[in-house]
Design an enzyme around this catalytic site. Structure first.
Site, PDB file in Angstrom:
ATOM      1  CB  CYS A  91      14.202  -0.002 -30.778  1.00 52.64           C
ATOM      2  SG  CYS A  91      13.429  -1.559 -31.311  1.00 52.64           S
TER       3      CYS A  91
ATOM      4  CG  HIS B 162       9.721   0.209 -29.664  1.00 50.16           C
ATOM      5  ND1 HIS B 162      10.787   0.652 -30.406  1.00 50.16           N
ATOM      6  CD2 HIS B 162       9.555   1.126 -28.658  1.00 50.16           C
ATOM      7  CE1 HIS B 162      11.241   1.772 -29.895  1.00 50.16           C
ATOM      8  NE2 HIS B 162      10.524   2.082 -28.827  1.00 50.16           N
TER       9      HIS B 162
ATOM     10  CG  ASP C 124      11.400   4.659 -26.623  1.00 49.72           C
ATOM     11  OD1 ASP C 124      12.483   4.167 -26.991  1.00 49.72           O
ATOM     12  OD2 ASP C 124      10.349   4.553 -27.277  1.00 49.72           O
TER      13      ASP C 124
END
Length: 277
Positions: free
Chosen positions: A18, A62, A78
């Site tokens: 991520c 994350h 995101d």
């Protein structure tokens, strides 16, 4: 990707974590003159039903992005959710998580099996124990101590001392009451029966010295009451067997009480000094 990580990620490897997706997205936004920034934190977690708390691990870490849009301000974006939605929708399979290996996600079909539920409950129980150990032992400091005392209504040292004194007073009263309420020990029926036998001899003038043993008293009684030698010897033997024997029986107790009941010696004249054996 030590050199040119953004270009290497976008044009060569094209896969990563991520943090790679969010960093590349922010880079592209800034190239397009859109203010953007990387935001890091945690996404997901698991609710622990045993301890009633949310368990968040390092595996739940994350990274995402925020862009500045006119009339809206900072807006969350995101990019990982667009590329790999399972990363956001599913939890990582921590049991299969290996450094440098393939990332696997939890399988929903296994979540309903009995073995899975049992293992999950056991894991949550252990996490609950570990959480409380970390909270109340490892991380117990003056702040936690103050919070704990405040939950009990204690906000200063004076109140704490008063509370300790009151608790000590209540505990002392409770222990005193329990000691006073203790029932007396049940009477020793064997000793009572033997004392009844001694009382019958006392009526004949044979008084047992408090420091005199049963055998010594029996020998003195047989000298003064030779006609009752057999009864005295049997009563003493049964008493010693019941008092000190390894395997006393109910029949011995019945026989002893019967012999004491029928024992009826006559008065005798005791010689001076014989009471000391």
């Amino acid at each position: 990707m030590e050199e040119n990580p953004i270009e290497t990620f976008l044009f060569t490897t094209r896969y990563g974590f991520c943090s790679h997706y969010s960093a590349a997205f922010v880079y592209l936004m800034r190239v397009a003159d859109i203010p953007a920034r990387v935001v890091t934190g945690y996404q997901g977690g698991e609710y622990n039903k045993v301890g009633d708390f949310l368990e968040i691990r390092e595996a739940d870490a994350h990274a995402w992005a925020e862009v500045w849009l006119a009339q809206q301000g900072w807006v969350r974006v995101d990019p990982t959710a667009a590329v790999a939605p399972e990363r956001v929708e599913k939890n990582l399979d921590l049991a299969e998580l290996v450094p440098g290996g393939v990332i696997r996600f939890s399988n929903d079909s296994d979540a309903h099996s009995g073995a899975y539920q049992w293992l999950k409950q056991a894991s949550q129980l252990w996490s609950h124990v570990d959480y409380n150990w970390q909270r109340w032992v490892i991380n117990y400091n003056t702040k936690n101590q103050a919070q704990f005392l405040a939950s009990l209504g204690i906000f200063d040292l004076k109140t704490m001392l008063y509370g300790l004194l009151v608790s000590l007073f209540v505990l002392t009263c409770l222990l005193s009451w329990l000691l006073l309420r203790q029932q007396r020990a049940k009477p020793d029926r064997l000793l009572i029966a033997y004392q009844r036998y001694c009382q019958k001899l006392a009526k004949c003038g044979l008084h047992r010295n408090p420091a005199e043993g049963e055998l010594s008293f029996a020998e003195r009684a047989k000298q003064q009451l030779p006609e009752h030698t057999e009864a005295i010897q049997q009563i003493t033997a049964l008493y010693l067997k019941l008092r000190y024997g390894k395997q006393p029986s109910t029949q011995d107790w019945i026989l002893l009480t019967k012999k004491i009941n029928v024992f009826s010696p006559r008065s005798v004249k005791v010689k001076s000094g014989s009471a000391n054996g």
